[in-house]
Design a protein around this motif. Structure first.
Motif, short mmCIF file in Angstrom:
data_model
loop_
_atom_site.label_atom_id
_atom_site.label_comp_id
_atom_site.label_asym_id
_atom_site.label_seq_id
_atom_site.Cartn_x
_atom_site.Cartn_y
_atom_site.Cartn_z
N TYR A 221 0.85 -1.24 0.00
CA TYR A 221 0.01 0.31 -0.16
C TYR A 221 0.89 1.07 -0.01
O TYR A 221 1.93 1.06 0.37
N GLY A 222 0.36 2.46 -0.07
CA GLY A 222 0.96 3.69 -0.31
C GLY A 222 1.52 3.82 -1.56
O GLY A 222 2.31 4.97 -1.96
N SER B 162 -5.77 8.55 -18.67
CA SER B 162 -6.45 7.74 -19.68
C SER B 162 -5.87 6.58 -19.89
O SER B 162 -4.59 6.28 -20.10
N GLU B 163 -6.57 5.41 -19.58
CA GLU B 163 -6.30 4.00 -19.93
C GLU B 163 -5.07 3.77 -18.91
O GLU B 163 -4.06 2.80 -19.35
N ILE B 164 -5.07 4.17 -17.73
CA ILE B 164 -3.96 3.69 -16.71
C ILE B 164 -4.63 3.22 -15.27
O ILE B 164 -3.90 2.28 -14.74
N LEU B 165 -5.98 3.47 -15.19
CA LEU B 165 -6.50 3.03 -13.84
C LEU B 165 -6.50 1.53 -13.76
O LEU B 165 -6.18 0.94 -12.75
N ALA C 194 -1.44 -0.46 -9.06
CA ALA C 194 -1.45 -1.49 -8.08
C ALA C 194 -2.63 -1.23 -7.06
O ALA C 194 -3.33 -2.16 -6.37
N ASP C 195 -2.81 0.14 -6.86
CA ASP C 195 -3.65 0.50 -5.65
C ASP C 195 -4.65 1.55 -6.38
O ASP C 195 -4.19 2.93 -6.34
N THR C 196 -5.80 1.31 -6.82
CA THR C 196 -6.65 2.40 -7.54
C THR C 196 -7.21 3.60 -6.57
O THR C 196 -6.79 4.95 -7.11
N GLU C 197 -7.22 3.20 -5.19
CA GLU C 197 -7.77 4.40 -4.52
C GLU C 197 -6.65 5.31 -4.28
O GLU C 197 -6.82 6.73 -4.23
N ARG D 272 -7.03 9.39 -5.34
CA ARG D 272 -6.66 10.25 -4.39
C ARG D 272 -5.54 11.25 -4.70
O ARG D 272 -5.52 12.46 -4.54
N ALA D 273 -4.48 10.60 -5.20
CA ALA D 273 -3.45 11.54 -5.66
C ALA D 273 -3.84 12.43 -7.04
O ALA D 273 -3.53 13.84 -6.81
N CYS D 274 -4.60 12.00 -7.77
CA CYS D 274 -5.24 12.67 -8.90
C CYS D 274 -5.97 14.11 -8.27
O CYS D 274 -5.95 14.93 -8.83
N SER D 275 -6.76 13.57 -7.32
CA SER D 275 -7.56 14.52 -6.80
C SER D 275 -6.78 15.78 -6.16
O SER D 275 -7.15 17.01 -6.12
N ASP D 276 -5.75 15.24 -5.51
CA ASP D 276 -4.90 16.29 -4.86
C ASP D 276 -4.08 17.26 -5.59
O ASP D 276 -3.76 18.19 -5.08
N LEU D 277 -3.98 16.76 -6.84
CA LEU D 277 -3.00 17.57 -7.69
C LEU D 277 -4.02 18.55 -8.29
O LEU D 277 -3.16 19.32 -9.14
N VAL D 278 -5.27 18.36 -8.44
CA VAL D 278 -6.01 19.24 -9.08
C VAL D 278 -6.18 20.58 -8.33
O VAL D 278 -6.73 20.39 -7.03
N MET D 279 -6.45 21.84 -8.90
CA MET D 279 -6.62 23.10 -8.22
C MET D 279 -8.38 23.17 -7.90
O MET D 279 -8.97 22.86 -9.02
N PHE D 280 -8.96 23.56 -6.74
CA PHE D 280 -10.24 23.49 -6.69
C PHE D 280 -10.92 25.03 -6.77
O PHE D 280 -11.91 25.34 -6.63
#
Length: 301
Positions: free
Chosen positions: A50-51, A182-185, A189-192, A196-204
């Motif tokens: 994990y991680g 795209s075509e990476i999920l 090894a760890d989808t979650e 989460r990393a994708c979400s953290d990298l996007v500006m809100f």
């Protein structure tokens, strides 16, 4: 065409293909279940890491394919053709108002997570975006950099980094207007952790809200039959072993993950690849391939 009708058409075609090879759908699903049971046993007794989103077997797999990334009629043919849908979809979602400029994405910073050989990164950069392509495979990284070096116009818009997506977080958290995965999920090894990393990298605080785009495979019997049994083992469209059905994800499960990490799903579209015409089309049915768009919520929303 309705969802049920699409599945019926797919299934009829698949039956014909399998029968010509002396294989039944029942046989195919028995093989799938055997492999899944074995994989569960190995994970239980060897431990799961994990991680990190790195799957060393997947990296080695794509290292072997690295030299084929830019062969448009080779093993990556369908992925090249997917740009027919995903590039306009990303462009029009990020810049909904019609623009007469040749650089409609100018001023936007986009992360291409799992950029491979770069054939999604490059067209996004040509639309004016500042693109960062990240891939954990060193060979993919080299291929992408070499190919982009042949077009000097990309130099100031496109950067490739050989690392895991999580490695960007200390310096790049909340710094991208959009993250494209795209075509990476189906290869991490760890989808979650990856989502989460994708979400953290996007500006809100980007207006409109920062966006996340995913294309991947649904976890259904039909996706197994078509993407693994037919595409890999029978038709040889992609190399055997490219996909692991246990890593496919239902769009509802992906939406739940995104919601957990402060993202709201806006659109989900089914995608269908026509092997004969080498063309992708949007369809209502999401039981095989789909594309999802989500936006990052502000902390108090």
């Amino acid at each position: 065409m309705g969802s049920l009708n699409v599945q019926c058409v797919f299934t009829r075609h698949l039956h014909r293909i399998l029968n010509s090879k002396g294989v039944t759908l029942h046989d195919a699903f028995l093989v799938r279940n055997f492999h899944l049971s074995r994989r569960d046993f190995v994970q239980t007794h060897e431990g799961t890491h994990y991680g990190s989103t790195i799957d060393k077997d997947e990296i080695e797999k794509f290292n072997k394919l690295a030299n084929n990334w830019w062969s448009e009629n080779g093993e990556m043919k369908a992925l090249h053709a997917m740009n027919q849908l995903r590039v306009p979809f990303i462009r029009d979602t990020l810049v909904p108002e019609k623009s007469i400029t040749s650089s409609p994405l100018k001023g936007l910073r986009i992360l291409d997570a799992g950029s491979g050989g770069g054939f999604l990164s490059e067209p996004l950069a040509r639309l004016g975006a500042t693109v960062v392509g990240v891939d954990a495979s060193e060979k993919n990284h080299r291929v992408a950099k070499l190919h982009s070096s042949h077009d000097s116009s990309l130099e100031k818009y496109l950067t490739y980094i050989n690392c895991e997506i999580e490695d960007l977080l200390p310096k790049e958290k909340g710094s991208f207007h959009a993250v494209v995965a795209s075509e990476i999920l189906e290869h991490v090894a760890d989808t979650e952790t990856f989502v989460r990393a994708c979400s953290d990298l996007v500006m809100f605080y980007f207006q409109p809200d920062g966006s996340l785009f995913f294309t991947t495979l649904n976890k259904t019997n039909l996706s197994y039959a078509l993407s693994i049994v037919a595409a890999e083992r029978l038709l040889k469209i992609v190399p055997v072993g490219t996909h692991d059905w246990s890593k496919f994800i239902d769009p509802l499960d992906l939406q739940d993950l995104l919601d957990k990490y402060d993202c709201s799903t806006r659109q989900v579209h089914g995608m269908f690849y026509n092997l004969l015409t080498n063309r992708w089309d949007w369809i209502r049915d999401t039981s095989i391939n789909y594309m999802l768009h989500a936006v990052k919520r502000t902390p108090d929303s």
